[in-house]
Each structure stands twice: as structure tokens, then as C-alpha cells.
Design a protein around this motif. Structure first.
Motif, short mmCIF file in Angstrom:
data_model
loop_
_atom_site.label_atom_id
_atom_site.label_comp_id
_atom_site.label_asym_id
_atom_site.label_seq_id
_atom_site.Cartn_x
_atom_site.Cartn_y
_atom_site.Cartn_z
N SER A 194 14.49 -3.97 -1.93
CA SER A 194 13.58 -4.23 -3.06
C SER A 194 13.38 -2.95 -3.86
N SER A 216 11.07 -5.79 -8.39
CA SER A 216 9.63 -5.97 -8.59
C SER A 216 9.32 -5.96 -10.08
N HIS A 218 6.91 -8.11 -12.15
CA HIS A 218 5.44 -8.07 -12.31
C HIS A 218 4.89 -8.22 -13.73
N ASN A 292 -2.56 -9.19 -3.32
CA ASN A 292 -3.38 -8.85 -2.16
C ASN A 292 -4.38 -7.80 -2.62
N GLY A 336 2.00 -4.33 -0.49
CA GLY A 336 1.15 -3.41 -1.24
C GLY A 336 -0.05 -2.90 -0.47
#
Ligand code: SAH
Length: 355
Positions: A194, A216, A218, A292, A336
Motif C-alpha cells: 500500500s 491510498s 482519500h 477510525n 491509521g
């Protein structure tokens, strides 16, 4: 002392040959270490006594020491491991229906400072050596074995602490060892790397080892992504998507976009449409991660209904979208959350801190 696991099997054979030791001895030693879980040369009974003591003088086998294991209610376990120079890193075992995934760290801390990620707050310590990556798998397997029924690792994700593509050489070395038939023998198709979007290194990874790539993303606009993932200023979305489209994948296969959903930041219907467009261009499927939450960031997780609507909106554009359920969040092992809270009171967790 030389670190045995810092060498790929190929390199180890060459190093043995340099010292006048038959090359196949390297495979025997790796079999002991990686398959049988034996790290004491004295116990490697298919080697002569002389060779065993010569190897013991020269080579150190396991670079990491186990500090703690936190077990979550859902079966996820977070391992806190210490490097020889006293840094703490984390690996996570994640049981799933027909697989056992291990999430490994690539660096001590992280230099990228994504605004919603706890690991970023640690700052950057150093790159992990290949052996320190491989040893995370050995520790994970031991923890799984101790816990009884759990099967050995079947899948590996480089989604722990750090940015793998900024430690590419060591990550590739570790992958060569993990995929080697005389070791864990994990198929590269079961390994996912990743990246926060180091577009310039993606081709090199794909050319070296045919592993899966996760990106990633986002955000769907540079204005928002600049805020969330500062690396976007170097590799903006268009450049990233172009690099994704060139990443080698099997014909029907896809790379993954990871998209952490944050309330009122990146969770609008327009975002869902733009995300689907970007995914088509990049030949990606979408993995949605409801944020999270952790103290110290202003970001919040969207309501369930909003997550559902977003997922459906992406799917409606013909792009595969799944929601990643948080695993191990009660022990701060979820995405995270590594390098945070869970270890407070158990000793320092900042990079380079002493024992
Ligand atoms: N540096 C690499 C590897 C880390 S993977 C990368 O960024 O891809 C960890 C994943 O969890 C990344 O997609 C990251 O953006 C995401 N993440 C970070 N903080 C999170 C949080 N608080 N909630 C949900 N996902 C988060």
C-alpha cells in the motif's frame, strides 16, 4: 555480525559461497529458520558441527524482540516488537474466514504526515531492514501458533507503519524472501503493498515483484488531497492515476484505491462520482474505510447511512466498492492507529527511543 534475514535466498547463497560454504547450505539454513522456526544454529542437525559454530560466529538470525501482544475481541492481534536499536514497531494479525492476513510495518514511524493518521504523528525514525520486515512474519506465526487454532499467515499487507515505496529496496528484498519456496512460500498475488501515492516508484515495484498494489487516494480533488495527504503536492491526483493505469496487473484484475471516509470532508455524492471516474481511469476497485477516529485529529467518521449511500453511489457507476470493517480497533490496531495510545504506559513508542 551479519544479519541473515537481510539477505534474499539468492544473496545468501552467494555470501556462503564467498566464504567457501556450499551454496545449498544457505537453503538448509533458511529452511530451519523460515519453515521450522529454529534460530539456533546449534540445533540445525543436518549441518556439521564445524559449520554450525562458524555460522553462529558470523550470523545473527532474529533482529526483533517481542515486547507485547494485544488481543482484540474480534481475534485481531497487535504485536509490539523492538528493534536492536530500541525502536518499537507494530505488526497486526487479522483472521478472516479463509485466510490469515498479517499487516507489516515498513518503517519506524512515517515521514508523510497524513493529517488523519496516527502513525504520522510519530515522525520518521528510519527504514526497516529486510530482515526486520521478514521477522515480523516469524513473530506473527509464533503468536498465531501459541493461540492455538489459528492457521499460519496466508496473506501479507504492507499497511502497517511507514511508507513502503520510500523503503523500496528493502521491501522488495523482504518480498523475495517471503515468496521464496524454501521459506514462507507466499505467492506474490497474496501480498499487497500500500502506498500513499509515491507515483515515481510504482513501476519499479511492479517490475521487480508481481505483488498487488493499493493506493491510498482519500480525496477526489487536489485541493482536498493536498490537505489530507501532503505528498499530493509532489504527485498530484492526475499523475498518480496515470502511474496506477500503468501498474502491471493480470487481465481481469484491479489495483485497489483505499478511501478513508471522513464526515463532510470527502463523503459527498460528487466525491463518489469523481472517485468512480478516477477508479475507471486507474483500473482500480475501491476499498472504503470509515475513518477510525483518534484523539488529536478534528476528523470524524460519517454516519452509517452516509457510508452506505457513498458505497452505492460508487457501485452505481460500475466500479466495485467494498467497505473495510475496522479490525482490532479496541486495541488501536486498526488502519491509521498504529503507534498510538494502545501502548501508552507500556514504554516509549517514539522512534529511536531507548529500552
Ligand atoms: N503509507 C502507506 C501504508 C499505510 S496503509 C499508505 O499510506 O498507503 C494504512 C492505510 O490506513 C492507509 O490507506 C491510510 O491512509 C489509512 N488510514 C490512516 N489513518 C486512518 C484512520 N484514522 N482511519 C482509517 N484509515 C486510516
Amino acid at each position: 555480525m551479519n544479519s541473515l534475514l537481510d539477505h534474499t535466498p539468492e544473496e545468501l547463497r552467494a555470501r556462503f559461497a564467498d566464504r567457501g560454504i556450499e551454496r545449498f547450505r544457505a537453503d538448509q539454513v533458511l529452511h530451519w529458520v523460515l519453515v521450522r522456526g529454529v534460530d539456533d544454529f546449534g540445533a540445525m542437525t543436518n549441518l556439521s558441527g564445524d559449520l554450525r559454530s562458524a555460522l553462529a560466529d558470523d550470523w545473527q538470525v532474529r533482529p526483533l524482540e517481542r515486547v507485547a501482544v494485544h488481543a482484540a475481541g474480534d481475534g485481531t492481534r497487535k504485536l509490539v516488537l523492538r528493534t536492536a536499536d530500541g525502536a518499537l514497531i507494530e505488526a497486526v494479525t487479522i483472521p478472516e474466514e479463509r485466510r490469515q492476513t498479517v499487516c507489516v510495518s515498513a518503517q519506524v514511524g512515517c515521514s508523510l504526515d497524513c493529517s488523519f493518521c496516527a502513525t504520522g504523528r510519530l515522525g520518521f525514525g528510519r527504514n526497516l531492514e529486510p530482515g526486520e520486515i521478514v521477522d515480523q512474519l516469524l513473530h506473527a506465526r509464533e503468536v498465531l501458533a501459541e493461540s492455538g487454532l489459528a492457521p499460519a499467515p496466508t496473506n501479507v499487507v504492507f499497511m502497517g507503519m511507514g511508507e513502503p515505496l520510500l523503503n523500496l529496496k528493502n521491501v522488495i528484498g523482504a518480498i523475495r524472501t517471503l515468496t521464496h519456496p524454501s521459506g514462507f512460500g507466499i505467492s506474490p498475488r497474496r501480498i499487497t503493498v500500500s502506498t500513499a501515492g509515491v507515483a515515481s516508484r510504482m513501476a519499479e515495484l511492479g517490475a521487480a515483484v508481481p505483488v498487488r498494489l493499493a493506493v491510498s487516494l482519500h480525496a477526489t480533488t487536489d485541493a482536498v488531497r493536498d490537505q489530507l495527504v501532503p505528498l499530493n503536492k509532489r504527485f498530484p491526483i492526475a499523475a498518480l492515476v496515470e502511474a496506477c493505469a500503468r501498474y502491471p496487473v493480470a487481465r481481469r484484475d484491479r489495483i485497489s484505491f483505499e478511501y478513508t471516509l471522513m464526515r463532510d470532508v470527502n463523503d459527498s455524492p460528487e466525491d463518489a462520482r469523481r472517485l468512480a471516474q478516477l477508479a475507471r481511469k486507474a483500473r482500480a476497485k475501491v476499498n472504503l474505510i470509515p475513518l477510525n477516529e483518534h484523539p488529536g485529529t478534528p476528523f470524524r467518521c460519517p454516519e452509517d447511512a452516509r457510508v452506505e449511500a457513498f458505497t452505492e453511489a460508487v457501485a452505481a457507476c460500475g466500479v466495485t466498492a467494498t467497505v473495510r470493517r475496522p479490525r482490532g480497533s479496541d486495541i488501536y490496531a486498526a488502519c491509521g492507529q498504529l503507534g498510538t495510545l494502545g501502548d501508552r504506559g507500556r514504554g516509549p513508542s517514539s522512534p529511536g527511543s531507548g529500552r
